[in-house]
Enzyme design. Structure first.
Site, short mmCIF file in Angstrom:
data_model
loop_
_atom_site.label_atom_id
_atom_site.label_comp_id
_atom_site.label_asym_id
_atom_site.label_seq_id
_atom_site.Cartn_x
_atom_site.Cartn_y
_atom_site.Cartn_z
N TYR A 186 0.84 -1.20 0.00
CA TYR A 186 0.00 0.00 0.00
C TYR A 186 0.87 1.25 0.00
O TYR A 186 1.69 1.45 0.89
CB TYR A 186 -0.93 0.01 1.21
CG TYR A 186 -2.12 -0.91 1.08
CD1 TYR A 186 -2.36 -1.65 -0.08
CD2 TYR A 186 -3.03 -1.05 2.12
CE1 TYR A 186 -3.45 -2.49 -0.19
CE2 TYR A 186 -4.13 -1.89 2.02
CZ TYR A 186 -4.33 -2.61 0.86
OH TYR A 186 -5.41 -3.45 0.76
N GLY A 187 0.65 2.07 -0.99
CA GLY A 187 1.47 3.22 -1.25
C GLY A 187 2.02 3.09 -2.66
O GLY A 187 2.24 1.98 -3.15
#
Length: 369
Positions: A102-103
């Site tokens: 995530y990112g």
């Protein structure tokens, strides 16, 4: 902290009792004006068992906390994200879902970093359960590399142990040999005490049973299965996965309970979000009028919002939804899905509305059978 209290005591979260009490409080000019009792959204005995863990009936998803491409994340949002975290915890939420992927770009792993920072500053840090997912990247070919991925997440969050370590997706469709190495990686991280429990994500019914049996033979209980589950994602596979979870004692975590925002009532064919979501919405939204109308009718009758009804539907189906939130308003609205239950008649109306929708949510490309 005063700002946080005003959100926590919102009528949309606690219903007419708190609303009446708030009105009474605001009508008094006395310094000792009556302050309404903050009722919990759920009682301790309403927590859900997830293997050795006890979690809130709903969690918060943090996909947007670091993702610029799909969710427009900027580091200037971090302060509000911390307020969101605090608001959730103050209202009894102790399950937060994240992933090592995530990112986007240089912000890869940003969601885990932020959660770790927020937890360290929390007064109830020992009660918080982090469920993180480890990506089945092509270069993670051995159990040791998967264990190393887990250690990387622990380092980013500055934690000694993760609540639930999850395999983000199955490689059975394209790299079956890697799949076995990843399963052994789950076993290794559990045996090493790096995680309290293990789970999977995006597993279809057949592969779910296979990994359950494999882990059971190794003495490792499979505690969770995470799938896309909402009024837009209620096909045969989801129903079969839910049935298997119920029979084997696996908790089903419902991601995207609001269909990436299509079930919020905020968008229409003439009002679409920017970016990749807009392309998807353009295909599906025109056929959602019957479902959104039903959601709106129930929301109005219940004095709730459309997202609250959609999330409560997931809870009523026996899943643990993990809606995301980028703003305090969204977080407050999510919390309003707790503390009440849809009737069977309302559930039937929503099920029928979902069946009438001509197009469903596109399934994750890694979803297996």
């Amino acid at each position: 902290m005063a700002q946080m209290a005003s959100f926590a005591l919102s009528p949309s979260c606690f219903g007419s009792f708190t609303a009446a009490a708030s009105n009474k409080a605001s009508s008094s000019s006395s310094p000792a004006a009556f302050k309404p009792l903050k009722l919990p959204l759920f009682w301790p005995w309403q927590k859900v068992k997830m293997g050795p863990l006890s979690v809130s009936p709903m969690g918060f998803g943090t996909w947007a906390w670091g993702n610029q491409l799909l969710w427009g994340y900027q580091e200037s949002m971090d302060s509000e994200l911390q307020h969101i975290f605090n608001l959730a915890v103050d209202n009894g939420i102790n399950l937060f879902d994240t992933a090592d992927s995530y990112g986007t770009g240089r912000l890869n792993g940003q969601s885990e970093k932020l959660l770790g920072k927020f937890i360290r500053q929390s007064q109830v840090k020992n009660e918080i359960v982090i469920a993180t997912k480890f990506a089945a990247y092509p270069w993670r070919l051995t159990p040791a590399q998967f264990v190393k991925a887990c250690q990387g997440s622990l380092e980013r969050m500055q934690m000694e142990k993760i609540g639930i370590g999850q395999l983000h997706w199955s490689t059975a469709n394209y790299a079956p040999l890697q799949e076995m190495a990843l399963w052994d990686g789950l076993v290794a991280m559990y045996d090493k005490g790096l995680v309290q429990a293990v789970g999977v994500s995006n597993y279809g019914p057949k592969q779910l049973v296979r990994i359950y049996d494999y882990l059971k033979d190794r003495g490792v209980p499979l505690c969770t299965a995470q799938v896309q589950f909402s009024l837009l994602s209620i096909g045969d596979d989801q129903l079969e996965v839910k049935k298997i979870c119920d029979s084997l004692g696996i908790r089903l975590i419902a991601y995207s309970p609001l269909g990436l925002g299509m079930l919020t009532g905020k968008y229409s064919p003439s009002k679409l979000p920017s970016g990749p979501r807009g392309l998807l919405f353009r295909q599906i939204l025109p056929g959602l009028e019957p479902l959104l109308t039903t959601l709106g009718d129930i929301a109005e009758k219940r004095r709730k919002t459309i997202p609250q009804v959609a999330i409560n539907w997931c809870i009523s189906k026996g899943t643990i939804p993990i809606p995301g939130a980028k703003t305090l308003k969204q977080a407050q609205e999510n919390l309003g899905a707790l503390g009440w239950n849809l009737t069977q008649e309302e559930l039937n109306l929503l099920d029928n509305g979902a069946q009438e929708s001509p197009r469903k949510m596109i399934q994750n490309i890694f979803q297996t059978r």
